[in-house]
Design a protein around this motif. Sequence first.
Motif, PDB file in Angstrom:
ATOM      1  N   VAL A 104       0.838  -1.198   0.000  1.00 53.08           N
ATOM      2  CA  VAL A 104       0.000   0.000   0.000  1.00 53.08           C
ATOM      3  C   VAL A 104       0.875   1.251   0.000  1.00 53.08           C
ATOM      4  O   VAL A 104       1.662   1.470   0.924  1.00 53.08           O
ATOM      5  CB  VAL A 104      -0.953   0.010   1.215  1.00 53.08           C
ATOM      6  N   THR A 106       1.201   5.576  -0.254  1.00 48.82           N
ATOM      7  CA  THR A 106       0.513   6.623   0.499  1.00 48.82           C
ATOM      8  C   THR A 106       0.457   7.932  -0.282  1.00 48.82           C
ATOM      9  O   THR A 106       1.185   8.137  -1.258  1.00 48.82           O
ATOM     10  CB  THR A 106       1.224   6.891   1.842  1.00 48.82           C
ATOM     11  N   VAL A 252      -3.356   4.403   0.228  1.00 53.18           N
ATOM     12  CA  VAL A 252      -4.182   4.391  -0.981  1.00 53.18           C
ATOM     13  C   VAL A 252      -5.454   3.572  -0.777  1.00 53.18           C
ATOM     14  O   VAL A 252      -6.428   3.748  -1.511  1.00 53.18           O
ATOM     15  CB  VAL A 252      -3.340   3.851  -2.160  1.00 53.18           C
ATOM     16  N   ASP A 253      -5.469   2.710   0.223  1.00 49.58           N
ATOM     17  CA  ASP A 253      -6.676   1.928   0.489  1.00 49.58           C
ATOM     18  C   ASP A 253      -7.854   2.813   0.892  1.00 49.58           C
ATOM     19  O   ASP A 253      -8.998   2.348   0.899  1.00 49.58           O
ATOM     20  CB  ASP A 253      -6.414   0.868   1.559  1.00 49.58           C
ATOM     21  N   GLU A 254      -7.605   4.093   1.184  1.00 44.41           N
ATOM     22  CA  GLU A 254      -8.691   5.021   1.499  1.00 44.41           C
ATOM     23  C   GLU A 254      -8.979   5.986   0.362  1.00 44.41           C
ATOM     24  O   GLU A 254      -9.703   6.972   0.538  1.00 44.41           O
ATOM     25  CB  GLU A 254      -8.358   5.790   2.781  1.00 44.41           C
ATOM     26  N   LEU A 255      -8.436   5.682  -0.813  1.00 42.45           N
ATOM     27  CA  LEU A 255      -8.641   6.545  -1.977  1.00 42.45           C
ATOM     28  C   LEU A 255      -9.733   5.959  -2.873  1.00 42.45           C
ATOM     29  O   LEU A 255      -9.764   4.748  -3.130  1.00 42.45           O
ATOM     30  CB  LEU A 255      -7.335   6.671  -2.762  1.00 42.45           C
ATOM     31  N   ILE A 256     -10.635   6.815  -3.333  1.00 39.66           N
ATOM     32  CA  ILE A 256     -11.690   6.439  -4.275  1.00 39.66           C
ATOM     33  C   ILE A 256     -11.477   7.241  -5.553  1.00 39.66           C
ATOM     34  O   ILE A 256     -11.500   8.473  -5.529  1.00 39.66           O
ATOM     35  CB  ILE A 256     -13.093   6.726  -3.703  1.00 39.66           C
ATOM     36  N   LEU A 283      -4.623   0.304  -7.893  1.00 40.28           N
ATOM     37  CA  LEU A 283      -5.327   0.868  -6.746  1.00 40.28           C
ATOM     38  C   LEU A 283      -6.122  -0.202  -6.008  1.00 40.28           C
ATOM     39  O   LEU A 283      -6.100  -0.275  -4.772  1.00 40.28           O
ATOM     40  CB  LEU A 283      -6.264   1.987  -7.208  1.00 40.28           C
ATOM     41  N   GLY A 288      -7.624  -0.023  -2.518  1.00 41.93           N
ATOM     42  CA  GLY A 288      -8.391   1.165  -2.847  1.00 41.93           C
ATOM     43  C   GLY A 288      -9.630   0.862  -3.664  1.00 41.93           C
ATOM     44  O   GLY A 288      -9.986  -0.308  -3.884  1.00 41.93           O
ATOM     45  N   THR A 289     -10.276   1.915  -4.152  1.00 45.31           N
ATOM     46  CA  THR A 289     -11.551   1.777  -4.850  1.00 45.31           C
ATOM     47  C   THR A 289     -11.505   2.509  -6.182  1.00 45.31           C
ATOM     48  O   THR A 289     -11.014   3.635  -6.269  1.00 45.31           O
ATOM     49  CB  THR A 289     -12.694   2.351  -3.997  1.00 45.31           C
ATOM     50  N   ARG A 381     -14.974  -1.513  -1.049  1.00 41.72           N
ATOM     51  CA  ARG A 381     -13.726  -1.236  -1.740  1.00 41.72           C
ATOM     52  C   ARG A 381     -13.554  -2.181  -2.920  1.00 41.72           C
ATOM     53  O   ARG A 381     -14.153  -3.237  -2.969  1.00 41.72           O
ATOM     54  CB  ARG A 381     -12.553  -1.353  -0.770  1.00 41.72           C
ATOM     55  N   GLN A 405     -12.698  11.075  -4.698  1.00 44.55           N
ATOM     56  CA  GLN A 405     -11.933  12.284  -4.372  1.00 44.55           C
ATOM     57  C   GLN A 405     -11.261  12.873  -5.603  1.00 44.55           C
ATOM     58  O   GLN A 405     -10.930  14.049  -5.621  1.00 44.55           O
ATOM     59  CB  GLN A 405     -10.853  11.976  -3.320  1.00 44.55           C
TER      60      GLN A 405
END
Length: 492
Positions: A104, A106, A252-256, A283, A288-289, A381, A405
């Motif tokens: 992952v 960042t 990046v796991d919190e990136l859409i 991703l 991520g998503t 995700r 985002q």
Amino acid sequence: MAVLRIHPRDNVAVALSPVAAGERVRVEGREVTALEDIPQGHKLALAPIAAGGEVIKYGCPIGRAKRDIAPGAWVHSHNLGTALDEDKTPGAQVTALTLEPMPVRTFRGYRRRDRGVGIRNEIWIIPTVGCVNGVAQALARAVETYARGRVDGVYAWPHPYGCSQIGEDQEATRRILCGLIRHPNAGGVLVLGLGCENSSISVLQELLGGWDSARTAFLECQAAQDELAEGEALLRGLIDRAAGQIREEIGVDELIVGLKCGGSDGLSGITANPLVGRVADCLVAMGGTALLAEIPEMFGAEAVLFRRCADGDTARSLPALVEECKDYFVRHGQVIYENPSPGNKAGGITTLEEKSLGCVQKGGSSPVRDVLHYGERTKKRGLCVLQTPGNDLVSTTGLAAAGAQLILFTTGRGTPFGAPVPTVKISTNTALAGHKAGWIDYSAGGLAQGEGWDKHTEALLRKVLDTASGAPTRSEQAGYRDLAIWKDGVTL
């Protein structure tokens, strides 16, 4: 390399540069003489194709020959037509496909107490109804010089809706507005109402269910004696609180990331779209998503996605969503499969099958984890499919409201627009990137000249992380930011 055969089954090749009549081109050991001029991005027949026979590109049929086509002939609207049947939708199946996990990486973003992670720290003014658009824009102008510190800017989002709507049309508008109110790219939001509209502040508050009062304020103009003075005071408070926000390292796991294309050409499906698909896979492999939108752009290529459903629920809901979108065309008396625009056709795309097979490559090879209706927010995700029309502004607004985002937007002809969230424009060809340097953020054109996929995948992924960390896109630098809400109902 003048032409490219994408798949071993293909009986046409794509011209990577203009091919003149009489020019001999070599394709995988065979030589073909062009019978006429073939523009860049257009198709050249590699073998005889009988009238009614299938024309194959991407390894799949993209239509049937309207008449006999000789090797070396230009293949386009004059001799190729769609073979799609409006009454048939392929079945779906659950796949065991999984991607190998990746470490992952960042980016530097803003962690919100109630709304996930933002990549911008902006102040948004969201009208509940078009009647207060002017007030919203006046307020944005009044406080823009007050924005300071880490605040990236103050933006009003005018739109013509919020009243004189009924039924699902009204509910969809409300969902979009709530999605924007919740969006983590906004360090502060002023919800600006009139007071007598259908989608009033109280209605939206009920749908929101809760909000962070430090970053969300509400103002009803009819109840205020001086809405400009009261609005400016509320905005100054939001700016002061947002100015204290700081970026931090976030996975990046919190990136859409939203996936969209517009102004496609004959190179879209062999450069920019598959490149975005590779980045989307990266991703997803990092947790991520990726959100794949514009359902009409999938018509004719549905089976590609239907074979990649992650579970039974998705295998049922994805075909149902495609059917629902086809019904939308039927209800309005429109032909489902008359989609390629004049610009698409000028760029070399002939049929909807061809356009769609190129478009779905933005989704990479990941399993489809979830299916979302217009106005819904992302819940899972991985690769998800979002219901939107193909229209660029309507679709990207839906992606933003769903939680994206940022958006990766591929284009073969170029467009200056920007969505409510950062919109990274990726050109399919080198000429466009040079001609419209003020519009394009990244060029995938080198892929058509043999540049390496790994090199471009890493470079575009780096562009995504840099953008998420605050680097402005071309449309942000130009101040091009707009939204549009999908209208599908009676106006009272």
